[in-house]
Scaffold this active site. Structure first.
Site, PDB file in Angstrom:
ATOM      1  N   CYS A  92      19.440  -0.138  10.758  1.00 40.97           N
ATOM      2  CA  CYS A  92      20.873   0.008  10.596  1.00 40.97           C
ATOM      3  C   CYS A  92      21.163   0.182   9.109  1.00 40.97           C
ATOM      4  CB  CYS A  92      21.572  -1.237  11.105  1.00 40.97           C
ATOM      5  SG  CYS A  92      21.006  -1.694  12.745  1.00 40.97           S
ATOM      6  N   ARG A 104      21.183   6.227   8.964  1.00 41.75           N
ATOM      7  CA  ARG A 104      20.279   5.138   9.360  1.00 41.75           C
ATOM      8  C   ARG A 104      20.523   4.666  10.789  1.00 41.75           C
ATOM      9  NH1 ARG A 104      17.943   2.808   4.793  1.00 41.75           N
ATOM     10  NH2 ARG A 104      17.417   0.984   6.012  1.00 41.75           N
ATOM     11  N   GLU A 112      13.032  17.311  17.361  1.00 44.10           N
ATOM     12  CA  GLU A 112      13.885  16.185  16.944  1.00 44.10           C
ATOM     13  C   GLU A 112      15.343  16.551  16.792  1.00 44.10           C
ATOM     14  OE1 GLU A 112      13.231  14.221  13.157  1.00 44.10           O
ATOM     15  OE2 GLU A 112      12.487  16.052  12.276  1.00 44.10           O
ATOM     16  N   HIS A 132      -8.879  24.592  25.074  1.00 45.63           N
ATOM     17  CA  HIS A 132      -9.277  23.297  25.630  1.00 45.63           C
ATOM     18  C   HIS A 132      -8.145  22.631  26.395  1.00 45.63           C
ATOM     19  CE1 HIS A 132     -13.025  23.646  23.430  1.00 45.63           C
ATOM     20  NE2 HIS A 132     -12.288  24.097  22.432  1.00 45.63           N
ATOM     21  N   LYS A 140      17.170   7.809  10.006  1.00 48.14           N
ATOM     22  CA  LYS A 140      16.456   8.396   8.876  1.00 48.14           C
ATOM     23  C   LYS A 140      15.304   7.507   8.407  1.00 48.14           C
ATOM     24  CE  LYS A 140      15.933  11.374   5.508  1.00 48.14           C
ATOM     25  NZ  LYS A 140      15.235  12.606   5.892  1.00 48.14           N
ATOM     26  N   LYS A 157      10.122  19.504  13.993  1.00 44.90           N
ATOM     27  CA  LYS A 157      11.485  19.868  13.578  1.00 44.90           C
ATOM     28  C   LYS A 157      12.299  20.315  14.784  1.00 44.90           C
ATOM     29  CE  LYS A 157      11.699  18.322  10.598  1.00 44.90           C
ATOM     30  NZ  LYS A 157      10.763  17.668   9.739  1.00 44.90           N
ATOM     31  N   TRP A 207      21.791   1.141  14.546  1.00 42.94           N
ATOM     32  CA  TRP A 207      20.792   1.767  15.399  1.00 42.94           C
ATOM     33  C   TRP A 207      20.327   0.646  16.311  1.00 42.94           C
ATOM     34  CZ3 TRP A 207      15.510   1.378  16.551  1.00 42.94           C
ATOM     35  CH2 TRP A 207      14.955   2.481  17.196  1.00 42.94           C
ATOM     36  N   ASN A 238      20.440  -5.953   9.243  1.00 40.97           N
ATOM     37  CA  ASN A 238      19.549  -4.829   9.544  1.00 40.97           C
ATOM     38  C   ASN A 238      18.158  -5.403   9.726  1.00 40.97           C
ATOM     39  OD1 ASN A 238      18.083  -2.427   9.632  1.00 40.97           O
ATOM     40  ND2 ASN A 238      17.942  -2.311   7.415  1.00 40.97           N
ATOM     41  N   GLY A 239      17.525  -5.120  10.870  1.00 42.75           N
ATOM     42  CA  GLY A 239      16.172  -5.612  11.101  1.00 42.75           C
ATOM     43  C   GLY A 239      16.044  -6.164  12.502  1.00 42.75           C
ATOM     44  N   GLU A 261       4.406  20.307  12.245  1.00 41.46           N
ATOM     45  CA  GLU A 261       5.691  20.052  11.596  1.00 41.46           C
ATOM     46  C   GLU A 261       6.794  20.930  12.201  1.00 41.46           C
ATOM     47  OE1 GLU A 261       6.878  17.849   9.903  1.00 41.46           O
ATOM     48  OE2 GLU A 261       8.586  18.692   8.832  1.00 41.46           O
TER      49      GLU A 261
HETATM   50  O1  M6R Z   1      10.745   7.923   5.094  1.00 38.90           O
HETATM   51  P1  M6R Z   1       9.413   8.333   5.658  1.00 38.90           P
HETATM   52  O2  M6R Z   1       8.888   9.567   5.029  1.00 38.90           O
HETATM   53  O3  M6R Z   1       8.422   7.229   5.645  1.00 38.90           O
HETATM   54  O4  M6R Z   1       9.724   8.684   7.170  1.00 38.90           O
HETATM   55  C1  M6R Z   1       8.708   9.027   8.058  1.00 38.90           C
HETATM   56  C2  M6R Z   1       9.253   9.582   9.334  1.00 38.90           C
HETATM   57  O5  M6R Z   1      10.099   8.660   9.955  1.00 38.90           O
HETATM   58  C3  M6R Z   1      10.043  10.885   9.108  1.00 38.90           C
HETATM   59  O6  M6R Z   1       9.281  11.839   8.458  1.00 38.90           O
HETATM   60  C4  M6R Z   1      10.527  11.439  10.469  1.00 38.90           C
HETATM   61  O7  M6R Z   1       9.441  11.869  11.219  1.00 38.90           O
HETATM   62  C5  M6R Z   1      11.526  12.569  10.247  1.00 38.90           C
HETATM   63  N1  M6R Z   1      12.635  12.418  11.133  1.00 38.90           N
HETATM   64  C6  M6R Z   1      10.949  13.905  10.479  1.00 38.90           C
HETATM   65  O8  M6R Z   1      11.853  14.927  10.244  1.00 38.90           O
END
Ligand code: M6R
Length: 607
Positions: free
Chosen positions: A2, A27, A487, A503, A602, A484, A74, A98-99, A480
């Protein structure tokens, strides 16, 4: 995961907190709320949904006070509804958190047996009640006593209705930053939330408790028992960096910022003219000489950056190198050896699994290095040394400019380690790194595909599945690209090493399966070309990306996009860009919430 915030000062707390919450919304955005001290009472306003909804509610409320706390959630414990939204109140105490409180069920049972009734399903309400139970007129003491009984990770900001000028913040394993203004004090989960108000910050360490009153702030360490002297640090980011600047979404802005971000990161760390590095302080540079193995640890997109860099460490450093997902790494029983350098890559510097892995490696006596974007973040502070990416604040949940700047750092590190091991000379470095200076320009050129990729997105936005294929350095880029797309657009996408297709995944291919293929003219190009043939033989729809001077895919693929020809080992910088743009356009055209995709946050600060 959060976002929490607190304000004490002459301004209207409601306005400061709303502004800061908007910057923290990445967040978590399941619910939002504030608690404002007004006319001797703490008024709590909270709601399910996003901050815009909270803002509407607040328009109807006349909350004038200059002390308050806020939260954007969150959800972990309890559904995302109005009742579970923070702040939570128990007696005179109101808190945001938060936590995760791991022992909340036991604590709740014990408090219930003492006659306390709970209205929500959250672990946070339990904390509020525990503080309330300990409260004997001194909020600071009550917080310090209560946290002794908590297990888990938490950043807490607390108010008491009986102490109108007092705010207390405590941190354990969840980020919390104190901001120091002119006779005003702030707390927030990260630095960008504070930038409109102050550049002077004190990141709290685990076990630190901040007491803020109209007279000033005090910080206590050791669970809040020992007074400490900590001066604010100056952060050079400007608030404008965390704004959309005319773009529709932060993600779009951040994709387009990459030429600048990459160029800044290169020039802050390396001088291409003489091959000199500005990566480390002298003492760390001394110890890095003896490194015999490298472990790269990260999550999500940052992990993909690690996977790309494995090829660079293999080639330029000639050193054993492994890359691990942090959430797996932390549960392996690793036999660490002499001379291990463990590199933790994290945009936020707060990812719980990456941080846990860092602590394991420190405990094992390894040399640790953080590659972080957020200054003074926990990983940045706890690692033996840190190299910062100069991406600037990344707000969109989908990571873009953080990724390409992480690649810069990891590429330079591979050269640096190679040099210290005597594998390559300074002269080699000048030569190998020379093409790096063209990368910002190449990214800029790749960005010019924007309109074409939007058209492509329009054609494919209704598809339900995608396959992304790449090989060698561009295999992680396939991963990657798929990440993208899934997500932010909620389309199922899988990234695969093209050579693995036979495979298993080849069974998926038919005329409904779009296959994105990364085909720079590198040492595996001919192999990738065969993979394209295999997909076409099964009626798959191929969308290929290749070098500008390579026209031979034209007749073989359904769509071909041309990219500037970068040096083979630098192609990931260029090939990732159209995949980011494509994912962005698909999501935007589908009307998805690009910057705040569902279920995501994030910074993943819980396990
Ligand atoms: O802040 P970080 O780089 O440690 O975050 C890692 C992942 O949570 C982050 O890269 C996540 O996969 C993104 N949403 C990807 O776009």
């Amino acid at each position: 995961m959060c976002g929490i915030v607190g304000y004490l000062g002459p301004k209207k707390a409601k306005e400061v907190i709303l502004e800061a919450l908007k910057r923290l919304e990445y967040r978590g955005y399941d619910s939002a709320g504030v608690a404002i001290f007004t006319d001797g009472r703490i008024e709590v306003v909270k709601t399910k949904g996003k901050i815009a909804r909270l803002e509407e509610l607040l328009k109807e409320r006349d909350l004038e006070g200059g002390l308050g706390i806020g939260h954007t959630r969150w959800a972990t414990h309890g559904k995302p509804n109005d009742i579970n939204a923070h702040p939570h109140r128990c007696g005179p105490i109101v808190i945001v958190h938060n936590g995760i409180i791991e022992n909340y069920a036991e604590l709740r049972r014990s408090l219930e047996s003492e006659g306390i009734d709970f209205y929500s399903e959250t672990d946070t309400e339990v904390v509020a009640c525990l503080i309330s139970k300990k409260y004997r007129g001194n909020l600071f003491e009550a917080v310090v006593e209560a946290v002794e009984e908590l297990e888990g990770s938490y950043a807490i900001v607390a108010l008491s209705e009986k102490e109108p000028g007092v705010m207390v913040a405590y941190r354990k394993d969840s980020p919390l930053v104190l901001g120091v203004g002119e006779e005003e004090y702030f707390v927030a989960s990260d630095i960008p939330a504070l930038l409109p108000y102050t550049n002077r910050v004190i990141p709290l360490e685990d076990g630190e408790c901040a007491l803020m009153t109209e007279r000033g702030y005090e910080i206590y360490q050791g669970g809040g028992r020992v007074k400490a002297k900590k001066e604010p640090k100056f952060i050079s980011w400007s608030p404008a960096l965390a704004e959309k600047a005319g773009y529709k979404h932060f993600m779009q802005k951040e994709i387009f910022e990459q030429p600048r971000a990459v160029a800044d990161t290169i020039s802050s760390l390396f001088s291409p003219d003489d091959g000199s590095f500005g990566l480390f302080e002298e003492d760390f540079a001394q110890v890095i000489k003896d490194v015999k193995r490298i472990r790269l640890v990260a999550c999500g997109t940052s992990y993909h950056a690690c996977l790309v860099s494995r090829y660079w460490f293999d080639r330029f450093s000639k050193i054993p190198v492994e890359a691990d997902i942090a959430s797996e790494f932390r549960y392996r029983d690793i036999s660490f050896g002499e001379g291990e350098l463990c590199i933790f890559v994290s945009q936020s510097g707060e990812t719980a699994d990456t941080l846990a892995a860092l602590r394991i490696c420190k405990e094992a006596g390894c040399l640790t290095l953080g590659v972080c974007n957020v200054m003074e973040s926990t990983i940045a502070r706890e690692a033996d040394s840190v190299v910062y990416t100069l991406a600037g604040p990344e707000i969109g949940v989908a990571s873009t400019k953080a990724f390409t700047t992480q690649l810069v750092v990891l590429f330079l590190l591979s050269l640096y380690v190679g040099m210290t091991r005597g594998v390559i000379t300074k002269e080699d470095i000048v030569q190998i790194a020379e093409p790096l200076v063209y990368i910002p320009g190449y990214i800029d050129e790749a960005l010019r595909l924007d309109e074409q990729l939007k058209e492509l997105a329009r054609k494919f936005m209704k598809k339900e599945h995608f396959l992304y294929l790449g090989r060698y350095l561009n295999y992680p880029i396939a991963l990657e690209g798929a990440l993208k797309l899934k997500e932010i657009s909620y389309i199922h996408a899988e990234g695969y090493a093209a050579g693995e297709m036979k495979h298993g995944p080849i069974a998926l291919i038919d005329e409904n399966m779009p296959v994105v293929v990364l085909a720079p003219k590198d040492k595996v190009y001919e192999k990738v070309k065969s993979n394209i043939e295999e997909v076409k033989a099964r009626s798959g729809v191929v969308i290929a990306f290749t070098d500008r001077d390579n026209r031979e895919l034209e007749g073989k693929c359904d769509y071909v996009f041309y990219l500037p020809k970068a040096k083979e080992y630098l192609t990931p910088f260029v090939y990732v860009v159209p995949l980011q743009l494509f994912a962005y356009h698909v999501a935007a055209l589908k009307g998805c919430d690009v910057d705040q995709p569902r279920n995501l946050a994030k910074a993943v600060t819980v396990e």
